[in-house]
Scaffold this active site. Sequence first.
Site, PDB file in Angstrom:
ATOM      1  CB  ILE A 271      -1.662  -0.225   1.150  1.00 59.20           C
ATOM      2  CG1 ILE A 271      -0.227   0.147   2.646  1.00 59.20           C
ATOM      3  CG2 ILE A 271      -1.680  -1.004   0.826  1.00 59.20           C
ATOM      4  CD1 ILE A 271      -0.913   0.378   3.777  1.00 59.20           C
ATOM      5  CD  GLU A 272       4.597   2.417   2.989  1.00 58.60           C
ATOM      6  OE1 GLU A 272       6.205   3.046   3.182  1.00 58.60           O
ATOM      7  OE2 GLU A 272       4.737   2.073   4.469  1.00 58.60           O
ATOM      8  CG  MET A 273       7.183   3.213  -2.215  1.00 58.33           C
ATOM      9  SD  MET A 273       8.748   4.045  -2.256  1.00 58.33           S
ATOM     10  CE  MET A 273       9.150   4.088  -3.734  1.00 58.33           C
TER      11      MET A 273
END
Length: 468
Positions: A271-273
Amino acid sequence: MKKSSYIACAISVGVAGYLATVYAVDQGDETRHKNYLSQTNLVKADPLSQQAFNIFNQNGCQYCHTKNSEMPFYADVPGGKQLMQRDIDHALRQFNISMLMGQVQHNTPVSQVELAKLESVLNDHAMPPKQFLLMHWRSDLSKQETNTLLDWVKQERRQYYSDPLVSSEYQNDAVQPISATFKVDQAKVQLGEVLYHDTRLSGDNTVACSTCHSLTTGGVDNLKTSTGINGSKGPINAPTVFNSVFNIHQFWDGRASDLQAQAGGPPMNPIEMGAGSWTNIIKKLDKDSALKAQFDAIYPQKGISEYSITNAIAEFEKTLVTPNSPFDKFLKGDKTALTTKEQQGYALFKQNKCQTCHSGQVMGGLSFEVMGLKDDYFGDRGNITDVDSGRFNVTKDDNDMHRFKVPTLRNIALTAPYFHDASAKTLEQAVNDMGLYQVGVKLSPDEIDKITAYLKTLTGEYNGKLLQ
């Protein structure tokens, strides 16, 4: 026998029993202390450190402030055992001295936070607590013992942490100007800077490290939680990247041991990169012939790899240090660097024990502390989530529940919102909440205003320019 005689007799028996118990406890303490000292080898300890270590041991500090220490015999008495365990749990939440005792024993620098905590309780005459002294009469610190420990704190600071450029009246403060420099490989720094801003490290080529940790906004994104790949939202507020090289661990819960370990986290976080795998990232970067040649020149044995990517980013992040704030200049003798109001704010900052945890050059990042030490922060806030467990999520130690890495206060005016949950929208609210939940005081509006004014003087320079 008259009723009064029975009462007097009962009182006499009770007093005699109490005194006999105190005597037995005292003898047991003495035996344990001697045995411990006989088995302890202080490595090249100077006389003052030796005295300090002896005071810690002889006054029974380790009973409540270390784990697995040998307890007095009455700890096995029903009721007494529960009371002691409660006191121990409370003491360990506040101040675990195991690391301090080990550092003294092995002649290594004592943590600045440990020194600040010790200094605080000594100045307040808060230790040992009165209930402990009911059974351990000889554990009360004498004035001479207190002064010996305070002198030892000053000696440790002088030896390991003091800055010769700081004016004499602030030499012994728990906070110091940023003066540390870190040896770096400039070629790696240049490569790391490129990678730090490279969106190809994300799955859809839209998110870079700088997306959530912008160098133009205090090293954060000023959002409650960051926006990652495909518009997804993270569960926790992004801490600043500036001065992160000073941190003992990285992330709020300390799950990364250093900058390189931290750099490897977000690219693999879905859910970040959301890169999916390092293979996916390497394939994309490998198509950039100029970048590939740069990697091959710097990392001839590894080329483009997970190691070389994270190593270069970490090397760049070592340079993100922000010295020369107005406060730094003030500590070094420039009285005009801070206004009267800001100086009053610093005095209040120290008066309210803020420097106990926010110590060192970057005023934070050196310890993990319980959020809600003096009042029930999470009970008042509600809506508990997994990230609120803090350090516990890494260690699984109940003592680490709700414990978080203390954030740096450097450039704090630029990094709203505050706390791991971004619950404080303004710096004023953060100061108010820290007073309530961490110190146990209700600060007045005037005090909050002055402390906030002082905190704004902690904004430093990056590449020779004051951060905006």
